[in-house]
Design an enzyme around this catalytic site. Structure first.
Site, PDB file in Angstrom:
ATOM      1  N   GLU A  82      25.101  43.254  48.054  1.00 32.07           N
ATOM      2  CA  GLU A  82      25.710  44.538  47.709  1.00 32.07           C
ATOM      3  C   GLU A  82      24.694  45.591  47.269  1.00 32.07           C
ATOM      4  O   GLU A  82      24.919  46.784  47.499  1.00 32.07           O
ATOM      5  CB  GLU A  82      26.726  44.336  46.577  1.00 32.07           C
ATOM      6  CG  GLU A  82      27.987  43.605  46.982  1.00 32.07           C
ATOM      7  CD  GLU A  82      28.967  44.506  47.724  1.00 32.07           C
ATOM      8  OE1 GLU A  82      28.644  45.696  47.936  1.00 32.07           O
ATOM      9  OE2 GLU A  82      30.045  44.029  48.102  1.00 32.07           O
ATOM     10  N   SER A 343      63.321   3.824  12.015  1.00 28.53           N
ATOM     11  CA  SER A 343      62.561   2.979  11.081  1.00 28.53           C
ATOM     12  C   SER A 343      61.154   3.488  10.794  1.00 28.53           C
ATOM     13  O   SER A 343      60.392   2.824  10.094  1.00 28.53           O
ATOM     14  CB  SER A 343      62.464   1.550  11.643  1.00 28.53           C
ATOM     15  OG  SER A 343      63.738   0.967  11.746  1.00 28.53           O
TER      16      SER A 343
END
Length: 685
Positions: A82, A343
């Site tokens: 680029e 329990s």
């Protein structure tokens, strides 16, 4: 016209454009610099790894990024493709502009804008910069030069990495890498890097999820250019072209679904929420919970919590087996839901009884059909074991002994102990704590049970559970029980029968099944962490046959295995002697009837230490550990004496610690509020 003259004219045109752009800088004034850009909110783990992001208000996936976050290969490919002179130009590249000017003069229109990365960033942050006219290009140049002056190369590159378009609602390299490759951009293959370089040039026309062929061609052109530029080797290009282009977007990470949503909702203005969670733990445990719960039955969900003993930090909290499954009501956070524990509270009751000298693991207790007023509990299997040690009663989760133990401890006192530890169990409206609490007649959260069991792994101190690293430091741990009782509970639960296929003795754990088979629980701990598991239906409906042992316990054991195995439990405390039933004081050899809450009318005895026992406190090695003493019977408050000298007072907790003078024989005495006394002689080593 000679070649040299054409180049000169092109260069002159480029310089004229650059000069025009420079003049426009001062005419345009200060423009946007990207600081107002809205980014996606992120919930991250303890190491900064992404757990769950949230879209911006404009429904975009957009994350800030820096060059340090990105694979260096991508950065080399980006600048080579680029903007080769990115490090050298002041925002506008005269040579690139000369090329663009020649194309413009020869065709009468702008073919290539000669855009630098700086100019592209100027366009991305200035929403008015739309189109390809000369005026737009001059404005881009103006902004690019100003950005270079105000921000510098590093910040400009970071803005490109954060704002470059990648199709649809994807902006920035992090969002693109997550959406197309399912990973952060820190490590990319040459093919992946090439695709991410190519897409921003034409993000909609090259979207891999819509136009994979166009995306592949664009990627391959970047690979070929990188070969020409010397960035890639021929074999890398060949391998890159052989990689498949992703044809669908991947979902964004969605770990710790409920906890992440809760954190983001609590502080909507905070962009990054840092949790104590570990992403690796969630990646290992969320699929485990989802797969196991689906295999158990329809409409079931599950929850799982992991607590680190050393810090009290929650390293994983999973609120549902599948948060997106409406049939399983995945939107409900079952880690925070109030449910009956069955329990699972029994070890807590036994711990209080052991700590207060009301019972000992070797105390014999009756498991027979019994009535407590109008309450007549029965065992889960409707069978009874007769006379058993308290240790066995807890390992087998016998109901009648647990209710008898609760009657002696006192439901109100047990609730007070929970409240002092910061736990707020929930009773039905208008009810007070009763004996049924021992068998699950109360509501509690999975996170609370995890904290309570973590106390057993922390020598009795319950951690202030912490889930956020970016908030104030947590409160200090609160004592739930003493070190001796905590160790005894771990020792007992380590010998509980393991689920099928699991190895017993390495993990201390307890299961629970609520009335009507509505909730299945399994909570376990080793020398490092506590894990709590719940399985059931969020609507509270019954699941025939489901139990903690068959549904939750296998998940618990596999969870420990997936987190790296089980660390050994702590060794027996030096001051805690191993005693048989015959060595216990007579009052502790067999469990007696319940006592009044105001006191105990039995004769006063010293429950610990036993008379004549040897206790290693490190005295012969020059150390000075404290000696625990517990009273049973009698009426508080109590006065304790060491070798005839007052050494302190204690009350309803029926225990204290004293400091012997040194090695040798020591006489310990306790006097209650009515003047009754008891004494033992021990040998301190």
């Amino acid at each position: 016209m000679t070649r040299l003259r054409r180049l000169a004219l092109l260069a002159a045109g480029g310089l004229l454009l650059a000069g025009a752009g420079a003049v426009a800088v001062w005419q345009a004034g200060a423009g946007p610099d990207g600081s107002a850009t809205a980014f996606s909110r992120e919930v991250v783990d303890r190491n900064g790894r992404l757990l769950r992001p949230f879209q911006t208000d404009d429904d975009m996936w957009r994350f800030p990024a820096t060059a340090a976050d990105v694979d260096p290969l991508f950065l080399r490919m980006l600048t080579a493709y680029e903007d080769r002179r990115f490090a050298l130009h002041p925002g506008v590249d005269p040579l690139a502009l000369a090329r663009a000017t020649g194309q413009w003069l020869s065709s009468g229109r702008i073919v290539s804008g000669g855009s630098t990365l700086s100019m592209q960033v100027a366009r991305l942050i200035d929403k008015r910069a739309d189109g390809r006219s000369l005026a737009v290009k001059l404005r881009e140049m103006a902004r690019a030069v100003r950005l270079e002056r105000d921000l510098g190369k590093g910040r400009i590159l970071d803005l490109y990495l954060a704002l470059a378009p990648y199709g649809g609602n994807i902006e920035g390299i992090r969002a693109a890498s997550l959406a197309y490759f399912g990973k952060e951009p820190a490590r990319l293959t040459p093919a992946e890097a090439a695709l991410l370089v190519a897409l921003p040039q034409s993000p909609e026309a090259r979207r891999p999820d819509r136009f994979p062929d166009a995306a592949r061609r664009a990627r391959d052109r970047v690979l070929e250019r990188m070969l020409e530029a010397g960035v890639l080797k021929p074999e890398q290009v060949a391998a890159g072209k052989g990689e498949r282009v992703p044809v669908a977007r991947r979902p964004m990470p969605a770990l710790a679904w409920h906890a992440a949503q809760e954190a983001a909702a609590a502080e909507p203005a905070r962009r990054v929420h840092r949790m104590t969670f570990d992403r690796g733990a969630h990646e290992a445990l969320e699929p485990l919970l989802r797969e196991r719960v689906r295999a158990i039955g329809l409409r079931l969900s599950g929850a799982l919590v992991v607590v680190d003993h050393a810090t009290g930090e929650v390293t994983a909290r999973i609120g549902a087996a599948d948060p997106l499954d409406a049939e399983r009501q995945g939107a409900v956070d079952m880690a925070r839901a109030v449910r009956s524990p069955g329990s699972a509270l029994k070890p807590l009751i036994y711990a209080v009884a052991f700590e207060q000298g009301l019972a000992h693991p070797e105390t014999l207790i009756e498991d027979r059909p019994s009535r407590f007023g109008t309450y007549a509990p029965a065992n889960f299997d409707r069978d009874y074991q007769g006379t058993v040690p308290a240790r066995t009663a807890l390992q087998l989760s016998l109901n009648v002994p647990a209710v008898a133990m609760m009657e002696t401890v006192g439901p109100q006192r047990f609730f007070a102990r929970l409240n002092q530890s910061g736990i707020r169990p929930v009773l039905p409206r208008g009810e007070v704590p009763g004996l049924a609490v021992a068998l699950g007649g109360v509501g509690i959260r999975l996170t609370d049970l995890a904290a309570l069991y973590a106390a057993f792994g922390r020598s009795g101190d319950m951690p202030a559970m912490r889930e956020r690293l970016d908030l104030a430091a947590p409160e200090p741990a609160r004592p739930f029980t003493d070190e001796g009782a905590a160790w005894v509970i771990g020792d007992i639960l380590a010998d509980a029968p393991a689920p099928d296929g699991a190895i017993a003795g390495r993990l201390a754990y307890k299961t629970g099944t609520s009335y009507g088979h509505r909730d299945a629980w399994a909570i376990g701990f080793d020398g490092r962490r506590t894990i709590a598991v719940w399985v059931g239906r969020p609507d509270g409906s019954s699941v025939p046959g489901i139990t903690g042992r068959t549904a939750a316990a296998p998940i618990l054991f596999d969870a420990f295995a997936r987190l790296g195995g089980i660390r050994p439990l702590p060794g027996r405390p030096l001051h805690l002697a191993a005693l048989s039933n015959a060595q216990l004081p007579p009052a502790l050899r067999r469990f007696g009837p319940a006592r009044e809450a105001a006191g105990d009318t039995r004769d006063l005895v010293i429950a610990f230490p036993p008379d004549g026992v040897r206790i290693d406190l490190g005295a012969t090695r020059g150390e000075s550990e404290m000696l625990a003493i517990r009273a049973a019977g009698g009426r508080p408050p109590f006065t304790v004496l060491v070798d005839g000298r007052p050494a302190g007072r204690f009350g309803a907790q029926r225990q204290a610690t004293v400091q012997p003078d040194g090695p040798g024989f020591t006489t310990l005495s306790v006097i209650d509020a009515e003047g009754r006394s008891a004494s033992v002689t021990v040998r301190v080593e």
